[in-house]
Design an enzyme around this catalytic site. Structure first.
Site, PDB file in Angstrom:
ATOM      1  N   ILE A  62      43.610  49.469  45.688  1.00  0.00           N
ATOM      2  CA  ILE A  62      44.760  48.730  45.149  1.00  0.00           C
ATOM      3  C   ILE A  62      46.085  49.468  45.382  1.00  0.00           C
ATOM      4  O   ILE A  62      47.150  48.900  45.213  1.00  0.00           O
ATOM      5  CB  ILE A  62      44.610  48.434  43.631  1.00  0.00           C
ATOM      6  CG1 ILE A  62      44.466  49.735  42.833  1.00  0.00           C
ATOM      7  CG2 ILE A  62      43.442  47.494  43.368  1.00  0.00           C
ATOM      8  CD1 ILE A  62      45.437  49.838  41.723  1.00  0.00           C
ATOM      9  N   TYR A 153      44.637  61.459  31.453  1.00  0.00           N
ATOM     10  CA  TYR A 153      44.313  60.024  31.479  1.00  0.00           C
ATOM     11  C   TYR A 153      45.380  59.229  30.726  1.00  0.00           C
ATOM     12  O   TYR A 153      45.982  58.293  31.255  1.00  0.00           O
ATOM     13  CB  TYR A 153      42.924  59.790  30.874  1.00  0.00           C
ATOM     14  CG  TYR A 153      42.640  58.339  30.585  1.00  0.00           C
ATOM     15  CD1 TYR A 153      42.653  57.397  31.611  1.00  0.00           C
ATOM     16  CD2 TYR A 153      42.383  57.892  29.280  1.00  0.00           C
ATOM     17  CE1 TYR A 153      42.428  56.050  31.350  1.00  0.00           C
ATOM     18  CE2 TYR A 153      42.147  56.553  29.019  1.00  0.00           C
ATOM     19  CZ  TYR A 153      42.174  55.641  30.057  1.00  0.00           C
ATOM     20  OH  TYR A 153      41.957  54.316  29.801  1.00  0.00           O
ATOM     21  N   PHE A 186      41.489  49.866  22.219  1.00  0.00           N
ATOM     22  CA  PHE A 186      40.802  50.913  21.486  1.00  0.00           C
ATOM     23  C   PHE A 186      39.403  51.021  22.126  1.00  0.00           C
ATOM     24  O   PHE A 186      39.305  50.962  23.341  1.00  0.00           O
ATOM     25  CB  PHE A 186      40.889  50.642  19.971  1.00  0.00           C
ATOM     26  CG  PHE A 186      42.280  51.019  19.467  1.00  0.00           C
ATOM     27  CD1 PHE A 186      43.404  50.290  19.872  1.00  0.00           C
ATOM     28  CD2 PHE A 186      42.480  52.144  18.689  1.00  0.00           C
ATOM     29  CE1 PHE A 186      44.700  50.687  19.496  1.00  0.00           C
ATOM     30  CE2 PHE A 186      43.762  52.542  18.296  1.00  0.00           C
ATOM     31  CZ  PHE A 186      44.868  51.811  18.711  1.00  0.00           C
ATOM     32  N   ILE A 224      25.953  64.474  19.526  1.00  0.00           N
ATOM     33  CA  ILE A 224      27.135  64.119  18.726  1.00  0.00           C
ATOM     34  C   ILE A 224      28.158  65.229  18.953  1.00  0.00           C
ATOM     35  O   ILE A 224      27.905  66.399  18.614  1.00  0.00           O
ATOM     36  CB  ILE A 224      26.781  63.975  17.232  1.00  0.00           C
ATOM     37  CG1 ILE A 224      25.818  62.793  17.051  1.00  0.00           C
ATOM     38  CG2 ILE A 224      28.044  63.799  16.396  1.00  0.00           C
ATOM     39  CD1 ILE A 224      25.530  62.430  15.609  1.00  0.00           C
TER      40      ILE A 224
HETATM   41  N1  UDP Z   1      30.597  60.649  21.707  1.00  0.00           N
HETATM   42  C1  UDP Z   1      29.535  61.440  21.288  1.00  0.00           C
HETATM   43  N2  UDP Z   1      28.466  61.556  22.124  1.00  0.00           N
HETATM   44  C2  UDP Z   1      28.400  60.975  23.353  1.00  0.00           C
HETATM   45  C3  UDP Z   1      29.497  60.176  23.756  1.00  0.00           C
HETATM   46  C4  UDP Z   1      30.576  60.038  22.914  1.00  0.00           C
HETATM   47  O1  UDP Z   1      29.560  62.007  20.201  1.00  0.00           O
HETATM   48  O2  UDP Z   1      27.404  61.148  24.072  1.00  0.00           O
HETATM   49  C5  UDP Z   1      31.758  60.478  20.815  1.00  0.00           C
HETATM   50  C6  UDP Z   1      33.054  60.960  21.437  1.00  0.00           C
HETATM   51  O3  UDP Z   1      33.230  62.345  21.215  1.00  0.00           O
HETATM   52  C7  UDP Z   1      34.078  60.099  20.709  1.00  0.00           C
HETATM   53  C8  UDP Z   1      33.313  58.793  20.448  1.00  0.00           C
HETATM   54  O4  UDP Z   1      31.922  59.114  20.586  1.00  0.00           O
HETATM   55  O5  UDP Z   1      34.409  60.671  19.482  1.00  0.00           O
HETATM   56  C9  UDP Z   1      33.651  57.706  21.435  1.00  0.00           C
HETATM   57  O6  UDP Z   1      33.534  58.237  22.731  1.00  0.00           O
HETATM   58  P1  UDP Z   1      33.431  57.325  24.020  1.00  0.00           P
HETATM   59  O7  UDP Z   1      33.247  58.237  25.211  1.00  0.00           O
HETATM   60  O8  UDP Z   1      32.418  56.262  23.817  1.00  0.00           O
HETATM   61  O9  UDP Z   1      34.854  56.607  24.105  1.00  0.00           O
HETATM   62  P2  UDP Z   1      36.341  57.221  24.126  1.00  0.00           P
HETATM   63  O10 UDP Z   1      36.738  57.362  22.684  1.00  0.00           O
HETATM   64  O11 UDP Z   1      36.329  58.517  24.878  1.00  0.00           O
HETATM   65  O12 UDP Z   1      37.131  56.158  24.824  1.00  0.00           O
END
Ligand code: UDP
Length: 350
Positions: A62, A153, A186, A224
């Site tokens: 793009i 990002y 979000f 987590i």
């Molecule tokens: N997260 C986690 N374990 C994972 C992936 C994500 O604890 O394997 C947590 C991450 O640290 C954040 C939340 O889940 O607090 C959402 O992360 P995700 O990557 O899904 O989306 P983002 O918030 O980065 O857009």
């Protein structure tokens, strides 16, 4: 109410959100052209879309102005839905220039072709990552909260927001029209409730798909990231929005573009439900929906993760009348799970 079909270019239409957008546009009778370099998107998503309706697909970059000029001229594009981007926070910290190049420079090239061809309508996929780490008294986050991203990002997306606003100002000064909606997403989850499309990233980093891989036994456990955040259960809090609701927001945003002379020509909207869920709560929802009690492992924080991100979605409700129709996390997990069960290896399962 039926709406006149428009000729819409969807960048990144082979990706998770872009493909769901293209699906809805096809269902609404719009003429859809997708450009995607398939670096992160899936050709399987394009095949799934072809089952729904005629979709023009060009595999390409793009940021390639000659290519984009040729496509938008040929298709006589009226509106661009711009999703194509890299979207991993951690990766952006490691490879910042790649993010600035693919998210910012490429978008600016796309905007210059739009300007040249007088394409006046844009719906841009922005992010709550442009807010950074807001003070607690500013949560839930409103659109006028200071935008101080804490990773490349978020900064690369914020740069595009600035470019869009500046382009609108310059075009208006020249007597030319330009209208844009910048939707600050979000955490997007779920998938097409009819199971035609799903979420399939490689590598997968998102919490819900990772939990579902653990359910399927494709991971030993779910990590987590951080249990010492200043939140009630110590894990991060996020605002999850169903991808179908997110696409509804794009549709109402597009319809509003240029609809009345008094409209602001560039407007940013948060798209979230307004309620926050902790990582532990999401894990529990995945266990409850699937009935599988997969193991979790508590590990260190992931760099770049703010403790709490939660939208004040009051503006999009007040201005565009949008609210989330599927705000329950269980619904999001259920829809994601349905697709995952049918596609245990993602689009490659087909
Ligand atoms: N997260 C986690 N374990 C994972 C992936 C994500 O604890 O394997 C947590 C991450 O640290 C954040 C939340 O889940 O607090 C959402 O992360 P995700 O990557 O899904 O989306 P983002 O918030 O980065 O857009």
């Amino acid at each position: 109410m039926a709406h006149a079909p428009e000729r819409i270019l969807v960048t990144g239409g082979a990706g998770f959100i872009g493909s769901h957008a293209a699906l809805r546009l096809l269902e609404e009778g719009h003429l859809v052209t997708i450009v995607d370099d398939l670096s992160r998107g899936n050709s399987g998503a394009i095949e799934a879309l072809r089952q729904v309706g005629p979709v023009a697909f060009v595999e390409g970059d793009i940021g390639d102005r000659d290519l984009m000029r040729q496509i938008m001229r040929e298709q006589d594009t009226q509106c661009v839905w711009h999703f194509a981007a890299l979207a991993y926070v951690g990766e952006s910290v490691e490879q910042p220039l790649r993010y600035y190049r693919q998210n910012a420079t490429a978008s600016i090239n796309l905007l210059s072709v739009m300007d040249e061809l007088n394409i006046e309508k844009l719906v841009f996929s922005s992010t709550c990552a442009t807010y950074g780490e807001p003070e607690t008294n500013l949560i839930p986050i409103r659109e006028d909260c200071p935008q101080q991203p804490i990773n490349p990002y978020g900064r690369s997306k914020l740069l595009v927001e600035h470019a869009v606003r500046d382009l609108a100002i310059a075009r208006h000064a020249r007597g030319q029209s330009f209208h844009a909606a910048m939707l600050r997403y979000f955490n997007v989850a779920g998938s097409d409730p009819e199971g035609r499309l799903g979420e399939d990233h490689d590598p997968e980093t998102h919490l819900i798909p990772i939990c579902l891989e653990a359910v399927l036994g494709r991971r030993d456990s779910v990590k987590i990231f951080g249990t010492d955040y200043p939140t009630p259960d110590g894990t991060c809090i996020r605002d999850f929005v169903h991808v179908s609701d997110l696409i509804d927001a794009h549709l109402v945003a597009m319809r509003s573009l240029g609809a009345s002379a008094s409209d602001e020509t560039v407007r940013a909207y948060n798209v979230g439900t307004g309620s926050g869920l902790s990582v532990r709560e999401v894990v529990e929802a995945c266990r409850a929906v699937t009935g599988v009690d997969f193991p979790v492992e508590e590990v260190a924080r992931r760099p770049g993760d703010p403790p709490k991100l939660c939208a004040d979605a009051g503006r999009i409700e007040a201005v565009l009348g949008w609210t989330a129709a599927r705000p329950q996390i269980e619904q999001m997990v259920k829809d994601a799970w349905r697709w995952r069960q049918q596609h245990p290896f993602g689009f490659r399962s087909v």
